[in-house]
Design a protein around this motif. Structure first.
Motif, PDB file in Angstrom:
ATOM      1  N   THR A 175      95.724   3.473 118.909  1.00  0.00           N
ATOM      2  CA  THR A 175      95.302   2.182 119.444  1.00  0.00           C
ATOM      3  C   THR A 175      95.445   1.061 118.412  1.00  0.00           C
ATOM      4  O   THR A 175      95.823  -0.057 118.758  1.00  0.00           O
ATOM      5  CB  THR A 175      93.851   2.256 119.934  1.00  0.00           C
ATOM      6  OG1 THR A 175      93.013   2.762 118.899  1.00  0.00           O
ATOM      7  CG2 THR A 175      93.728   3.160 121.135  1.00  0.00           C
ATOM      8  N   VAL A 176      95.157   1.367 117.150  1.00  0.00           N
ATOM      9  CA  VAL A 176      95.341   0.358 116.107  1.00  0.00           C
ATOM     10  C   VAL A 176      96.809  -0.034 116.016  1.00  0.00           C
ATOM     11  O   VAL A 176      97.147  -1.185 115.736  1.00  0.00           O
ATOM     12  CB  VAL A 176      94.830   0.882 114.746  1.00  0.00           C
ATOM     13  CG1 VAL A 176      95.311   0.011 113.598  1.00  0.00           C
ATOM     14  CG2 VAL A 176      93.308   0.925 114.738  1.00  0.00           C
ATOM     15  N   GLY A 177      97.689   0.951 116.263  1.00  0.00           N
ATOM     16  CA  GLY A 177      99.108   0.635 116.260  1.00  0.00           C
ATOM     17  C   GLY A 177      99.463  -0.445 117.266  1.00  0.00           C
ATOM     18  O   GLY A 177     100.319  -1.304 117.009  1.00  0.00           O
ATOM     19  N   MET A 178      98.797  -0.410 118.420  1.00  0.00           N
ATOM     20  CA  MET A 178      99.033  -1.442 119.429  1.00  0.00           C
ATOM     21  C   MET A 178      98.597  -2.812 118.920  1.00  0.00           C
ATOM     22  O   MET A 178      99.277  -3.817 119.126  1.00  0.00           O
ATOM     23  CB  MET A 178      98.278  -1.095 120.714  1.00  0.00           C
ATOM     24  CG  MET A 178      98.592   0.276 121.285  1.00  0.00           C
ATOM     25  SD  MET A 178     100.281   0.467 121.856  1.00  0.00           S
ATOM     26  CE  MET A 178     100.271  -0.623 123.269  1.00  0.00           C
ATOM     27  N   VAL A 179      97.435  -2.843 118.253  1.00  0.00           N
ATOM     28  CA  VAL A 179      96.919  -4.115 117.730  1.00  0.00           C
ATOM     29  C   VAL A 179      97.817  -4.638 116.620  1.00  0.00           C
ATOM     30  O   VAL A 179      98.276  -5.793 116.643  1.00  0.00           O
ATOM     31  CB  VAL A 179      95.482  -3.943 117.207  1.00  0.00           C
ATOM     32  CG1 VAL A 179      94.953  -5.270 116.658  1.00  0.00           C
ATOM     33  CG2 VAL A 179      94.570  -3.419 118.301  1.00  0.00           C
ATOM     34  N   GLY A 182     101.228  -5.900 117.741  1.00  0.00           N
ATOM     35  CA  GLY A 182     101.231  -7.245 118.309  1.00  0.00           C
ATOM     36  C   GLY A 182     101.065  -8.320 117.261  1.00  0.00           C
ATOM     37  O   GLY A 182     101.808  -9.309 117.225  1.00  0.00           O
ATOM     38  N   VAL A 183     100.095  -8.136 116.364  1.00  0.00           N
ATOM     39  CA  VAL A 183      99.810  -9.143 115.334  1.00  0.00           C
ATOM     40  C   VAL A 183     100.989  -9.297 114.384  1.00  0.00           C
ATOM     41  O   VAL A 183     101.444 -10.412 114.085  1.00  0.00           O
ATOM     42  CB  VAL A 183      98.536  -8.769 114.556  1.00  0.00           C
ATOM     43  CG1 VAL A 183      98.332  -9.714 113.372  1.00  0.00           C
ATOM     44  CG2 VAL A 183      97.317  -8.800 115.473  1.00  0.00           C
ATOM     45  N   MET A 184     101.502  -8.160 113.890  1.00  0.00           N
ATOM     46  CA  MET A 184     102.577  -8.223 112.898  1.00  0.00           C
ATOM     47  C   MET A 184     103.885  -8.714 113.502  1.00  0.00           C
ATOM     48  O   MET A 184     104.648  -9.428 112.841  1.00  0.00           O
ATOM     49  CB  MET A 184     102.749  -6.848 112.256  1.00  0.00           C
ATOM     50  CG  MET A 184     101.510  -6.375 111.493  1.00  0.00           C
ATOM     51  SD  MET A 184     101.705  -4.767 110.689  1.00  0.00           S
ATOM     52  CE  MET A 184     102.745  -5.214 109.297  1.00  0.00           C
ATOM     53  N   SER A 321     101.363 -11.524 131.866  1.00  0.00           N
ATOM     54  CA  SER A 321     102.054 -12.413 130.908  1.00  0.00           C
ATOM     55  C   SER A 321     101.232 -12.665 129.650  1.00  0.00           C
ATOM     56  O   SER A 321     101.265 -13.773 129.078  1.00  0.00           O
ATOM     57  CB  SER A 321     102.413 -13.753 131.577  1.00  0.00           C
ATOM     58  OG  SER A 321     103.252 -13.542 132.691  1.00  0.00           O
ATOM     59  N   LEU A 322     100.505 -11.675 129.180  1.00  0.00           N
ATOM     60  CA  LEU A 322      99.781 -11.816 127.920  1.00  0.00           C
ATOM     61  C   LEU A 322     100.760 -11.687 126.757  1.00  0.00           C
ATOM     62  O   LEU A 322     101.748 -10.960 126.834  1.00  0.00           O
ATOM     63  CB  LEU A 322      98.693 -10.752 127.793  1.00  0.00           C
ATOM     64  CG  LEU A 322      97.540 -10.775 128.805  1.00  0.00           C
ATOM     65  CD1 LEU A 322      96.475  -9.754 128.399  1.00  0.00           C
ATOM     66  CD2 LEU A 322      96.923 -12.158 128.920  1.00  0.00           C
ATOM     67  N   SER A 323     100.487 -12.368 125.670  1.00  0.00           N
ATOM     68  CA  SER A 323     101.322 -12.275 124.474  1.00  0.00           C
ATOM     69  C   SER A 323     101.098 -10.927 123.794  1.00  0.00           C
ATOM     70  O   SER A 323     100.089 -10.247 124.057  1.00  0.00           O
ATOM     71  CB  SER A 323     100.958 -13.397 123.503  1.00  0.00           C
ATOM     72  OG  SER A 323      99.643 -13.197 122.994  1.00  0.00           O
ATOM     73  N   PRO A 324     102.003 -10.512 122.899  1.00  0.00           N
ATOM     74  CA  PRO A 324     101.769  -9.277 122.145  1.00  0.00           C
ATOM     75  C   PRO A 324     100.443  -9.296 121.393  1.00  0.00           C
ATOM     76  O   PRO A 324      99.759  -8.270 121.302  1.00  0.00           O
ATOM     77  CB  PRO A 324     102.965  -9.238 121.178  1.00  0.00           C
ATOM     78  CG  PRO A 324     104.049  -9.960 121.904  1.00  0.00           C
ATOM     79  CD  PRO A 324     103.340 -11.070 122.642  1.00  0.00           C
ATOM     80  N   GLY A 332      92.511  -3.277 120.661  1.00  0.00           N
ATOM     81  CA  GLY A 332      91.591  -3.298 119.526  1.00  0.00           C
ATOM     82  C   GLY A 332      90.177  -2.925 119.960  1.00  0.00           C
ATOM     83  O   GLY A 332      89.463  -2.184 119.267  1.00  0.00           O
ATOM     84  N   VAL A 333      89.758  -3.439 121.107  1.00  0.00           N
ATOM     85  CA  VAL A 333      88.453  -3.059 121.658  1.00  0.00           C
ATOM     86  C   VAL A 333      88.428  -1.563 121.949  1.00  0.00           C
ATOM     87  O   VAL A 333      87.443  -0.872 121.683  1.00  0.00           O
ATOM     88  CB  VAL A 333      88.150  -3.867 122.938  1.00  0.00           C
ATOM     89  CG1 VAL A 333      86.842  -3.411 123.571  1.00  0.00           C
ATOM     90  CG2 VAL A 333      88.102  -5.359 122.627  1.00  0.00           C
TER      91      VAL A 333
END
Length: 478
Positions: A175-179, A182-184, A321-324, A332-333
């Motif tokens: 799950t952290v990989g998903m967060v 997106g951020v990176m 249509s949410l951003s990464p 993250g939640v």
């Protein structure tokens, strides 16, 4: 969670200065050295889990940058999944023969170098080569890491705690990989995700040599070459067939051909193992009720949860249509919920038992996955966040309890085999879930309809498995 599958004792080499007990005089607390050993092993597992998901939200950007078409993007995942799932049993046995620590370090070196190649990739071929080598390194890291964990921490509260931490970080890594993905991707570009993996491998590789004990079987049994060839070929063919079907459906002759070949090879593997004097997998072990039903529960909880995360990523980005970055926050939640579940899971297991916790965790995962069917085309991010977080908490309970279920009560000379099956189940589950159900996401009139179909099938499979596991484990030990 060790695809290490010895048929003889897996006790660590007691002549190694690092092979010391993790216990304090009280017997239920971790020593300082044991904490460091656990940190290194869990960090490696976390890194591999991170690799499974960190690219998910970056795939559209990555595809445009490297010239990978929409139909070829799945290979960014499949190139890693094929070797990481296909070579687990073989590498686990090689570790038995030549040393788990040695293969663990080799896997880390390959994984780190491959991550550098993927970071610097100049085209599709170089990138996919890096991903495949990452998978090969992961196939060495995962089974040896789990075997080192279970031979370092004795059965009981210490092992339950160690498995709880490992299971939490495994799910958290996904799950952290998903967060982070997106951020990176939004801030530093997709290449930074691969660079992060290279840095993580370097850190673990620097710490591991002095901390980890060497362990192998006291004897040096022959490598079961026919068994290794049939199971590795069977897993590779099966994973390829399912991954290809996720892209083009099950209608192609190459899909049916490789699927049939995979099933034939796996059937041949069973025949070979029943006659081999030094089998790669001891078939009598599979007859143990706790081993059989525990691994069935583990396979379903891993494969179905990874599928939920994958299709929710599509739903949040393509439908809402949410951003990464915002998509990453949703997961993250979920990651925070996983940490909370991992903290309390060992206590729940201590009170209700691993078998009941496994069945209850599966049931909760299935029910909260079904709740995701309430999302809509205009809104649903809040419901998705809450439901997937609660499903993940139940999923963590199932992960930890299935590891305890499979390894508890197993004699010391069969512990390596039991942990080997746990890791095989883990990796194959993560590998096949998305290809197996992912094809359903594109079969409806719209992506949203396909996502709902996947979620419905996913939830039904988990709930049915929960009931079967509860019934299968209800009787006393086999």
């Amino acid at each position: 969670m060790a695809i290490d599958t010895p048929t003889t004792t897996t006790a660590p080499d007691t002549t190694s200065p690092a092979a010391t007990s993790p216990e304090q005089p009280g017997g239920d607390r971790l020593s300082g050295r044991a904490r460091l050993v656990l940190f290194v092993l869990c960090a490696a597992q976390f890194m591999v889990a991170l690799d499974f998901s960190v690219l998910n939200v970056a795939l559209p950007v990555l595809g445009k940058d490297l010239g990978l078409g929409q139909s070829a993007l799945q290979w960014a995942v499949t190139a890693f999944a094929l070797p990481s799932g296909g070579f687990l049993l073989l590498f686990g046995r090689i570790a038995d023969l030549y040393g788990r620590k040695r293969l663990f370090l080799t896997g880390l070196a390959v994984f780190g170098a491959a991550s550098v190649l993927a970071t610097l990739a100049w085209g599709p071929a170089s990138f996919l080569t890096g991903r495949a080598l990452q998978g090969l390194g992961a196939a060495a890291i995962v089974p040896t890491g789990m075997a080192l964990l279970t031979t370092t921490f004795p059965e009981g509260p210490l092992r339950d705690r160690a498995l709880g931490i490992s299971g939490t970080l495994l799910s958290l890594g996904f799950t952290v990989g998903m967060v982070l993905g997106g951020v990176m991707t939004d801030t530093l570009g997709w290449r930074s995700t691969m660079g992060l993996l290279a840095l993580a491998a370097l850190i673990v590789l620097c710490l591991a040599p002095r901390l980890l004990p060497e362990s192998r079987t006291p004897q040096r049994p022959r490598l079961d070459v026919p068994g290794a060839v049939t199971v590795t070929g069977g897993l590779l063919a099966l994973i390829y067939a399912l991954s290809t079907a996720a892209q083009r459906g099950f209608g192609g002759p190459d899909v049916w051909g490789t699927l049939a070949a995979g099933l034939v090879l796996l059937a041949a593997f069973v025949v070979v193992e029943s006659k081999s004097p030094a089998p790669l997998v001891s078939l009598p072990m599979l007859k143990r009720r706790t081993v059989a039903w525990g691994n069935i529960g583990g396979l379903v909880t891993f494969s179905m949860m990874s599928t939920v995360v994958f299709v929710l990523t599509l739903y949040l980005q393509e439908t809402l249509s949410l951003s990464p970055f915002r998509t990453g926050l949703v997961f993250g939640v979920q990651g925070i919920a996983s940490v909370l579940a991992g903290t309390y899971a060992p206590r729940i297991i201590g009170r209700f038992g691993a078998r009941r916790t496994l069945a209850g965790g599966l049931l909760g995962q299935g029910l909260f996955t079904a709740a995701l069917l309430g999302v809509g085309t205009q809104s649903g991010a809040l419901l998705a966040t809450v439901a997937v977080s609660l499903a993940s908490m139940c999923h963590l309970g199932a992960i930890i309890s299935y590891g305890v279920t499979v390894t508890s009560g197993v004699p010391d000379d069969e512990q390596g085999l039991a942990t080997g099956l746990v890791t095989t189940t883990q990796q194959v589950g993560i590998t096949i879930g998305i290809p197996l159900l992912g094809v359903l996401a594109t079969t409806g009139d719209s992506l949203f309809g396909g996502v709902r179909t996947v979620l419905a099938v996913d939830a039904a499979l988990v709930i049915v498995t929960a009931l079967l596991v509860a019934a299968g484990l209800a009787r006393r030990k086999a």
